[in-house]
Design a protein around this motif. Sequence first.
Motif, mmCIF file in Angstrom:
data_model
loop_
_atom_site.group_PDB
_atom_site.id
_atom_site.type_symbol
_atom_site.label_atom_id
_atom_site.label_comp_id
_atom_site.label_asym_id
_atom_site.label_seq_id
_atom_site.Cartn_x
_atom_site.Cartn_y
_atom_site.Cartn_z
ATOM 1 N N GLY A 129 -1.565 10.938 -3.258
ATOM 2 C CA GLY A 129 -1.036 9.972 -2.631
ATOM 3 C C GLY A 129 -0.989 9.917 -1.144
ATOM 4 O O GLY A 129 -1.177 9.223 -0.441
ATOM 5 N N ASN A 163 -7.659 9.254 0.195
ATOM 6 C CA ASN A 163 -7.297 8.386 -0.883
ATOM 7 C C ASN A 163 -6.669 7.070 -0.201
ATOM 8 O O ASN A 163 -6.930 6.259 -1.055
ATOM 9 N N ARG A 164 -5.813 7.253 0.721
ATOM 10 C CA ARG A 164 -5.329 5.815 0.968
ATOM 11 C C ARG A 164 -6.461 5.009 1.621
ATOM 12 O O ARG A 164 -6.360 3.625 1.481
ATOM 13 N N GLU A 165 -7.496 5.479 2.533
ATOM 14 C CA GLU A 165 -8.545 4.786 2.890
ATOM 15 C C GLU A 165 -9.254 4.056 1.598
ATOM 16 O O GLU A 165 -9.812 3.024 1.485
ATOM 17 N N MET A 174 0.558 4.340 -3.102
ATOM 18 C CA MET A 174 0.187 5.678 -2.691
ATOM 19 C C MET A 174 1.439 6.430 -3.192
ATOM 20 O O MET A 174 1.055 7.595 -3.608
ATOM 21 N N GLU A 175 2.666 6.064 -3.201
ATOM 22 C CA GLU A 175 3.499 7.057 -3.408
ATOM 23 C C GLU A 175 3.693 7.482 -5.150
ATOM 24 O O GLU A 175 3.851 8.222 -5.682
ATOM 25 N N LEU A 184 0.834 -1.125 -0.004
ATOM 26 C CA LEU A 184 0.081 0.044 -0.153
ATOM 27 C C LEU A 184 0.921 1.216 0.011
ATOM 28 O O LEU A 184 0.500 2.169 -0.842
ATOM 29 N N ASP A 185 1.855 1.403 0.977
ATOM 30 C CA ASP A 185 2.792 2.622 0.966
ATOM 31 C C ASP A 185 2.969 2.781 -0.209
ATOM 32 O O ASP A 185 3.073 4.124 -1.042
#
Length: 394
Positions: free
Chosen positions: A96, A101-103, A87-88, A83-84
């Motif tokens: 990101g 947006n992460r959720e 998002m990046e 996930l990290d």
Amino acid sequence: MTDPIRDAARPFHGDSLTALLPATTRVLGLGEPTHGVEAFPELRNELFRHLVEHEGYRSVVLESDCLMALAVDAHVTAGTGVLDETMERGFSHGWGAYPANRELVAWMRAHNQERPPGERLHFYGMDGPLETAGAASPREALTFLYDHLAPHLDLPVSRADLDGLLGADEPWTNPAVMMDPSASVGRTPEARELRLVADDLRALLTAHSPHLIAATSPDDWWRADLHGRAAAGLLRHHAAMADPSPARVGTLMALRDTMMADNLDAIVRREERRGPTLVFSHNSHLQRSRSSMSWDGRRVEWWSAGAITAERLGDRYAVVAANFGTRGSDVPAPGSLEGILSGLPDARSVVDPKRLAEVLDRKPEHRIPADHTYASLDPSTLDLVDAVVFLREV
């Protein structure tokens, strides 16, 4: 607040919103009035979950780089990457880093894990490979398309010649180009030749689609087509960046929204057998009316992606404009549309614009934003939206 105006609104909920939409809706545009206020992407997440669970929606589109979004889609559909990292490298414009947006990405991944491929949710970006300071080199997009075609077809240019035409990436991404058209390489002989090459390769991709899809897969062909669109859009954008005329800024705005509309068109065709699509972007990109901005003392206008999409889809396109009342010291004037709606009893409301227009006893003022990044609702365009989502305070 009069009772008739209260009667035009309901507390925000997925059902209260979808009740105002045409039954034919295949693309639902949810706009936000400004970027960077978490309340709006949080509301988007809540709405998307409702649409997935109760209305058969199977995809979401964000105002983010269409090529970078492929990494997010691979993660949510197949678990590719962590996930990290997703998002990046899966979002442009710094999106990101936003918690909502992460959720969204984490929820989509969890939702998809127990479902067969045909029922999994897809994630898309509708923006071109563009940032505020400029545009990407067309190298990634054009070479991806070339490498997809090369094992199967005789191509009109060699890979070495293509690399020679592209040259180094730095001149394409030079940030000085944003303010200095003469620094752009978008109208060099090499750039003009690249536009012809991109057009030829895209034509081959379409002409040989039955063979190419059989030799690879529908998904591989779709990704190649996406890269071809991005390459052509980037080359048009770079050419416009080199334009020294006063029309330059308006052309750039129009080209960006055209790229968005073309990406939405392709997404609709890909998703049409699976379910409707939610699109989340700035109100100005999704509205049916013309977009505008002030630049160097002049008013610049262009047709938004939403206006183009509305012409293509007709009643299959619905648009919801979100807005707010108070933000810190920015309090709307009582006579503005936002000031009137601030008297609604609920913190979050869904407003029927047709009913609201019928019961208003005066023409609301156009709110003057305290923040230049915020676009207030234009009362004269209420008849061009299917619903308004209003947050009393953010």
